[in-house]
Design a protein around this motif. Structure first.
Motif, PDB file in Angstrom:
ATOM      1  N   UNK A  28       0.856  -1.183   0.000  1.00 56.18           N
ATOM      2  CA  UNK A  28       0.000   0.000   0.000  1.00 56.18           C
ATOM      3  C   UNK A  28       0.890   1.229   0.000  1.00 56.18           C
ATOM      4  N   UNK A  29       0.285   2.383  -0.269  1.00 58.19           N
ATOM      5  CA  UNK A  29       1.055   3.617  -0.357  1.00 58.19           C
ATOM      6  C   UNK A  29       0.421   4.675   0.536  1.00 58.19           C
ATOM      7  N   UNK A  30       1.262   5.439   1.220  1.00 56.59           N
ATOM      8  CA  UNK A  30       0.847   6.619   1.967  1.00 56.59           C
ATOM      9  C   UNK A  30       1.518   7.832   1.337  1.00 56.59           C
ATOM     10  N   UNK A  31       0.742   8.886   1.082  1.00 54.55           N
ATOM     11  CA  UNK A  31       1.304  10.097   0.503  1.00 54.55           C
ATOM     12  C   UNK A  31       1.387  10.038  -1.010  1.00 54.55           C
ATOM     13  N   UNK A  32       1.830  11.146  -1.591  1.00 53.66           N
ATOM     14  CA  UNK A  32       1.942  11.255  -3.048  1.00 53.66           C
ATOM     15  C   UNK A  32       3.276  11.876  -3.427  1.00 53.66           C
ATOM     16  N   UNK A  33       3.624  11.736  -4.711  1.00 50.84           N
ATOM     17  CA  UNK A  33       4.833  12.346  -5.236  1.00 50.84           C
ATOM     18  C   UNK A  33       6.082  11.849  -4.540  1.00 50.84           C
ATOM     19  N   UNK A  34       7.069  12.757  -4.379  1.00 56.11           N
ATOM     20  CA  UNK A  34       8.331  12.361  -3.756  1.00 56.11           C
ATOM     21  C   UNK A  34       8.181  12.092  -2.270  1.00 56.11           C
ATOM     22  N   UNK A  35       7.063  12.533  -1.675  1.00 54.58           N
ATOM     23  CA  UNK A  35       6.832  12.285  -0.250  1.00 54.58           C
ATOM     24  C   UNK A  35       6.191  10.928   0.004  1.00 54.58           C
ATOM     25  N   UNK A  36       5.845  10.195  -1.050  1.00 55.63           N
ATOM     26  CA  UNK A  36       5.147   8.919  -0.879  1.00 55.63           C
ATOM     27  C   UNK A  36       6.048   7.883  -0.219  1.00 55.63           C
ATOM     28  N   UNK A  37       5.426   7.044   0.599  1.00 56.81           N
ATOM     29  CA  UNK A  37       6.123   5.923   1.217  1.00 56.81           C
ATOM     30  C   UNK A  37       5.297   4.656   0.954  1.00 56.81           C
ATOM     31  N   UNK A  38       6.003   3.604   0.543  1.00 56.15           N
ATOM     32  CA  UNK A  38       5.360   2.322   0.286  1.00 56.15           C
ATOM     33  C   UNK A  38       5.470   1.458   1.527  1.00 56.15           C
ATOM     34  N   UNK A  39       4.387   0.774   1.865  1.00 53.51           N
ATOM     35  CA  UNK A  39       4.374  -0.177   2.969  1.00 53.51           C
ATOM     36  C   UNK A  39       4.210  -1.562   2.362  1.00 53.51           C
ATOM     37  N   UNK A  40       5.144  -2.443   2.649  1.00 56.55           N
ATOM     38  CA  UNK A  40       5.163  -3.763   2.021  1.00 56.55           C
ATOM     39  C   UNK A  40       5.062  -4.835   3.103  1.00 56.55           C
ATOM     40  N   UNK A  41       4.014  -5.667   3.022  1.00 56.18           N
ATOM     41  CA  UNK A  41       3.873  -6.785   3.942  1.00 56.18           C
ATOM     42  C   UNK A  41       4.756  -7.939   3.490  1.00 56.18           C
ATOM     43  N   UNK A  42       5.795  -8.237   4.254  1.00 47.18           N
ATOM     44  CA  UNK A  42       6.752  -9.258   3.865  1.00 47.18           C
ATOM     45  C   UNK A  42       6.269 -10.655   4.254  1.00 47.18           C
ATOM     46  N   UNK A  43       6.814 -11.661   3.586  1.00 46.73           N
ATOM     47  CA  UNK A  43       6.394 -13.045   3.810  1.00 46.73           C
ATOM     48  C   UNK A  43       6.709 -13.525   5.219  1.00 46.73           C
ATOM     49  N   UNK A  44       7.680 -12.897   5.897  1.00 49.98           N
ATOM     50  CA  UNK A  44       8.038 -13.325   7.250  1.00 49.98           C
ATOM     51  C   UNK A  44       7.256 -12.593   8.339  1.00 49.98           C
ATOM     52  N   UNK A  45       6.221 -11.820   7.963  1.00 52.01           N
ATOM     53  CA  UNK A  45       5.374 -11.151   8.941  1.00 52.01           C
ATOM     54  C   UNK A  45       5.833  -9.770   9.346  1.00 52.01           C
ATOM     55  N   UNK A  46       6.902  -9.268   8.733  1.00 50.83           N
ATOM     56  CA  UNK A  46       7.338  -7.901   8.998  1.00 50.83           C
ATOM     57  C   UNK A  46       6.755  -6.950   7.951  1.00 50.83           C
ATOM     58  N   UNK A  47       6.886  -5.642   8.219  1.00 50.49           N
ATOM     59  CA  UNK A  47       6.441  -4.617   7.280  1.00 50.49           C
ATOM     60  C   UNK A  47       7.628  -3.730   6.945  1.00 50.49           C
ATOM     61  N   UNK A  48       7.938  -3.620   5.644  1.00 57.03           N
ATOM     62  CA  UNK A  48       9.020  -2.761   5.184  1.00 57.03           C
ATOM     63  C   UNK A  48       8.449  -1.428   4.723  1.00 57.03           C
ATOM     64  N   UNK A  49       9.147  -0.350   5.045  1.00 54.63           N
ATOM     65  CA  UNK A  49       8.808   0.987   4.563  1.00 54.63           C
ATOM     66  C   UNK A  49       9.817   1.353   3.494  1.00 54.63           C
ATOM     67  N   UNK A  50       9.331   1.749   2.323  1.00 53.71           N
ATOM     68  CA  UNK A  50      10.206   2.053   1.186  1.00 53.71           C
ATOM     69  C   UNK A  50       9.972   3.495   0.749  1.00 53.71           C
ATOM     70  N   UNK A  51      11.046   4.251   0.615  1.00 51.77           N
ATOM     71  CA  UNK A  51      10.998   5.592   0.027  1.00 51.77           C
ATOM     72  C   UNK A  51      11.469   5.457  -1.422  1.00 51.77           C
ATOM     73  N   UNK A  52      10.559   5.282  -2.375  1.00 53.06           N
ATOM     74  CA  UNK A  52      10.973   4.936  -3.740  1.00 53.06           C
ATOM     75  C   UNK A  52      11.751   6.027  -4.459  1.00 53.06           C
ATOM     76  N   UNK A  53      11.574   7.269  -4.046  1.00 55.33           N
ATOM     77  CA  UNK A  53      12.275   8.360  -4.728  1.00 55.33           C
ATOM     78  C   UNK A  53      13.296   9.034  -3.820  1.00 55.33           C
ATOM     79  N   UNK A  54      13.891   8.230  -2.932  1.00 52.68           N
ATOM     80  CA  UNK A  54      14.913   8.753  -2.046  1.00 52.68           C
ATOM     81  C   UNK A  54      14.325   9.307  -0.760  1.00 52.68           C
ATOM     82  N   UNK A  55      15.155   9.712   0.143  1.00 53.16           N
ATOM     83  CA  UNK A  55      14.704  10.223   1.425  1.00 53.16           C
ATOM     84  C   UNK A  55      14.737   9.152   2.488  1.00 53.16           C
ATOM     85  N   UNK A  56      14.360   9.542   3.698  1.00 48.23           N
ATOM     86  CA  UNK A  56      14.377   8.602   4.826  1.00 48.23           C
ATOM     87  C   UNK A  56      13.072   7.852   4.889  1.00 48.23           C
ATOM     88  N   UNK A  57      13.098   6.513   4.849  1.00 49.83           N
ATOM     89  CA  UNK A  57      11.828   5.765   4.870  1.00 49.83           C
ATOM     90  C   UNK A  57      11.218   5.740   6.271  1.00 49.83           C
TER      91      UNK A  57
END
Length: 381
Positions: free
Chosen positions: A352-381
């Motif tokens: 899922x995604x929170x925010x838009x543009x360069x401020x957007x952060x992706x939340x990824x549900x991993x297979x091991x039960x953790x959640x990764x935060x991804x800053x796809x266009x740089x910045x601190x996730x």
């Protein structure tokens, strides 16, 4: 024998030049270049439980959290036309050990814990009474749709015989309490087909609400069906379907104007990993491109659609088949990847995604039960 002074000095000069060239090359290889996008950052959320479910900002759960008063959250969309999904500036995760509401502030994703009982109360409405167990309804304003009539899919799994559509009707203002009238319609998949156990999607075509759903017509084939009003003032019916596709079911990854042409499109990912793009018209569904090598994720887990910076067309965020990676896929001009991001584990429980543009952060549900935060266009996730 010692070399002449002139020769030794020449060697030292050459060695000095080589060292300088090597040092310059090293600096150029490590220094950031102007105009080059920074590599995406990835971090793992610190959650005290193993995550089994993830819902994004356009989910019924997120809107329920934002409007329930459970937490001081603002920004939920209350009014919207039927066919346009409501949204809230939050995502929600949960598991057997608890739940959390995820918010984005100043580019940082933070988690606010909520109890398991609160999560169960908020998620109960996702599967209405009589719906196929484990499935989620589509909800938009007065309109809702969900799968009913449990049956067996061609492969022996669960499926549904009909799509049930309910719509609240307008009623006159009165001082006497009266039940809200609701119009109900049931639409079969057509022929020998049944509905796949995947959430139907609401959308707007030609200014009116419509539905898109996945069907199964055999162990190795499935299709998309568009459900609309074929006649003005008429009832709901299947108005278009795709030819049978291999590798069912066709999971709907997102609906948006992916090509930037002003026409609505749907993106699907099959169980065989084939991404397909479809252009939607009230009376037809036309293929618009395909690519292989992606994954649909577990069950009915969400896949993300982002709004890039600069007003570009929306992008799909998909798991990469067989690898702990996600890909950002654009359909402008043609289907192609803009970016791949490596993760500490495969993406399985939704994106899922929170925010838009360069401020957007992706939340990824991993297979091991953790959640990764991804800053796809740089910045601190």
């Amino acid at each position: 024998m010692r070399a002449p002074a002139s020769v030794a000095a020449g060697d030292g000069s050459r060695l000095g030049r080589r060292s300088a060239v090597f040092l310059l090359a090293l600096l150029l290889s490590t220094a950031p270049l102007a105009g080059v996008r920074a590599e995406p950052g990835v971090r793992i959320l610190d959650l005290p439980f193993t995550v089994s479910a993830l819902r994004g900002s356009r989910s019924e759960v997120a809107v329920s959290v934002a409007t329930s008063g459970l937490l001081p959250i603002v920004g939920a969309t209350a009014g919207h036309a039927a066919g346009e999904e409501a949204s809230a500036p939050v995502a929600v995760v949960w598991g057997d050990g608890g739940g959390a509401v995820l918010t984005l502030t100043g580019g940082a994703v933070t988690a606010k814990p909520i109890g398991r009982e609160a999560v169960e109360g908020l998620t109960a409405a996702e599967t209405p009474r009589g719906a196929l167990p484990g499935t989620r309804r589509a909800l938009s304003g007065p309109l809702s749709a969900y799968l009913t009539g449990r049956t067996h899919a061609p492969d022996g799994g669960a499926a549904a015989t009909v799509l049930t559509i309910r719509e609240r009707q307008p009623m006159a203002v009165s001082t006497d309490p009266k039940p809200v009238p609701i119009a109900t319609a049931t639409v079969p998949a057509g022929g020998e087909a049944v509905f796949a156990p995947l959430r139907p999607r609401l959308l707007r075509l030609a200014g009116r609400p419509a539905l898109l759903a996945a069907t199964l017509s055999g162990i190795d084939s499935g299709s998309l069906v568009l459900i609309d009003h074929p006649d003005a003032g008429g009832g709901w019916a299947v108005t278009a379907r795709t030819p049978p596709q291999p590798g069912p079911p066709l999971k709907i990854a997102g609906i948006a104007d992916f090509a930037g042409s002003g026409t609505l499109q749907a993106a699907t990912v099959s169980a065989a990993g084939r991404l397909q793009l479809w252009t939607l018209q009230p009376d037809r569904i036309e293929p618009a491109g395909e690519a292989a090598g992606y994954a649909a994720g577990a069950g009915d887990a969400d896949l993300a659609v982002t709004d890039p910076a600069g007003g570009g067309p929306p992008e799909l965020v998909l798991p990469v088949a067989g690898r702990p990676e996600i890909a950002l896929v654009t359909a402008k001009a043609s289907l192609h990847e803009r970016l791949r991001v490596t993760l500490p584990a495969p993406a399985a429980n939704g994106i899922v995604v929170l925010g838009t543009g360069t401020a957007a952060r992706l939340l990824v549900g991993l297979a091991d039960g953790r959640v990764a935060v991804v800053a796809p266009d740089g910045g601190t996730p």
